[in-house]
Design a protein around this motif. Structure first.
Motif, PDB file in Angstrom:
ATOM      1  N   GLY A   1       0.822  -1.208   0.000  1.00  0.00           N
ATOM      2  CA  GLY A   1       0.000   0.000   0.000  1.00  0.00           C
ATOM      3  C   GLY A   1       0.855   1.258   0.000  1.00  0.00           C
ATOM      4  O   GLY A   1       0.530   2.243  -0.670  1.00  0.00           O
ATOM      5  N   ILE A   2       1.971   1.238   0.737  1.00  0.00           N
ATOM      6  CA  ILE A   2       2.881   2.387   0.750  1.00  0.00           C
ATOM      7  C   ILE A   2       3.437   2.626  -0.648  1.00  0.00           C
ATOM      8  O   ILE A   2       3.472   3.759  -1.138  1.00  0.00           O
ATOM      9  N   THR A   3       3.877   1.537  -1.298  1.00  0.00           N
ATOM     10  CA  THR A   3       4.460   1.671  -2.639  1.00  0.00           C
ATOM     11  C   THR A   3       3.442   2.197  -3.635  1.00  0.00           C
ATOM     12  O   THR A   3       3.739   3.114  -4.412  1.00  0.00           O
ATOM     13  N   PHE A   4       2.241   1.632  -3.612  1.00  0.00           N
ATOM     14  CA  PHE A   4       1.233   2.053  -4.587  1.00  0.00           C
ATOM     15  C   PHE A   4       0.807   3.496  -4.358  1.00  0.00           C
ATOM     16  O   PHE A   4       0.743   4.288  -5.307  1.00  0.00           O
ATOM     17  N   ASN A   5       0.535   3.855  -3.111  1.00  0.00           N
ATOM     18  CA  ASN A   5       0.018   5.195  -2.821  1.00  0.00           C
ATOM     19  C   ASN A   5       1.101   6.268  -2.862  1.00  0.00           C
ATOM     20  O   ASN A   5       0.783   7.451  -2.976  1.00  0.00           O
ATOM     21  N   HIS A   6       2.342   5.851  -2.781  1.00  0.00           N
ATOM     22  CA  HIS A   6       3.427   6.826  -2.822  1.00  0.00           C
ATOM     23  C   HIS A   6       4.002   7.000  -4.227  1.00  0.00           C
ATOM     24  O   HIS A   6       4.505   8.080  -4.559  1.00  0.00           O
ATOM     25  N   ILE A   7       3.938   5.940  -5.064  1.00  0.00           N
ATOM     26  CA  ILE A   7       4.566   6.000  -6.384  1.00  0.00           C
ATOM     27  C   ILE A   7       3.533   5.879  -7.499  1.00  0.00           C
ATOM     28  O   ILE A   7       3.379   6.785  -8.324  1.00  0.00           O
TER      29      ILE A   7
END
Length: 273
Positions: free
Chosen positions: A141-147
């Motif tokens: 979720g961090i990767t998707f929402n950040h990148i």
């Protein structure tokens, strides 16, 4: 001329030239290279099959936006919209640098800023989701929402509008050019030559700190204008002069600064007692 391929190229590179796009070697390769009007002019020239006209449009637009600054996330013009939207439309209508300057200013300071501010507001949605994912230790979720999420938003707000502008905007620009009085066209051409000078003057106002530094500018101007030297030899001469000035004054200033710091720390103890 079929504008589909040039419009797609303009949209994709407008997206890749965004400051937050991670795919083009970060901010260095995206915003500071692909996002510059001079590079956009070359790319649009290749897309339209007229590199000379594209570069000339890029030079004209670069001169106008050469001192464009973003302070604290705020900007007075969106330079990548101006570059690919304005130059792309200008190339679709004949590649006139004066028209490129006019369209770039119009697009960069109106539609570009609208989409820029809307996009920045939309990022708050992804920021909140990324924070919640971090609190839950959700690495995907961090990767998707950040990148990926912000990249999709950037693509929609950059590539799509510029593609539509270049692909469908030619008839409107042609109509405006054909129905614009000749005096207005002459004014645009004159402004196309004046505005780059304004941009260079703004840059000089930032760079030149003392009036004595104008001497270097005047010498460079004389070498290119009266002596007829190309830009590369003038740059090499400038580097040599800058190094000589550094050897003559730079080290002395550094030594003086260090001595001042030592003296200040010495007397600071006396003031305390």
């Amino acid at each position: 001329m079929n504008l589909l391929i040039p419009a797609i190229i303009a949209g994709i590179f407008c997206y890749l030239g965004a400051i937050e796009t991670p795919w083009a070697f970060g901010i260095t390769g995206s915003f500071y290279i692909l996002g510059r009007p001079l590079v956009a002019g070359l790319i649009m020239g290749l897309a339209f099959g007229d590199v000379t006209a594209g570069v000339l449009c890029g030079v004209a637009v670069q001169g106008v936006f050469i001192a464009n600054l973003s302070t604290g996330g705020a900007t007075n013009s969106e330079i990548t919209y101006a570059s690919y939207g304005g130059i792309g439309l200008a190339m679709a209508t004949g590649g006139n640098p004066a028209i490129a300057v006019t369209l770039s200013i119009l697009i960069g300071q109106t539609f570009g800023l609208i989409f820029y501010n809307t996009r920045m507001a939309a990022y708050s949605f992804w920021n909140n989701r990324a924070q919640k994912a971090a609190e839950n230790l959700d690495y995907k979720g961090i990767t998707f929402n950040h990148i990926y999420g912000p990249s999709i938003t950037t693509f929609l707000f950059r590539a799509v509008p510029v593609f539509l502008a270049v692909y469908f905007g030619q008839p409107l620009v042609d109509w405006l050019l054909n129905n614009t009085p000749e005096v207005i066209t002459k004014i645009i051409s004159i402004l196309g030559g004046v505005l780059p000078a304004v941009g260079i003057a703004m840059l000089m106002n930032i760079v030149i700190k003392e009036k004595i530094h104008f001497i270097y500018f005047m010498v460079g101007f004389a070498l290119t204008t009266f002596a007829g030297l190309p830009m590369i030899p003038v740059v090499l001469i400038s580097m040599l002069v800058a190094y000589i000035v550094y050897l003559a004054t730079g080290r002395q200033l550094v030594t003086t600064s260090n001595r001042t710091t030592e003296e200040t720390s010495y007397y600071e103890d006396d003031d305390l007692f």
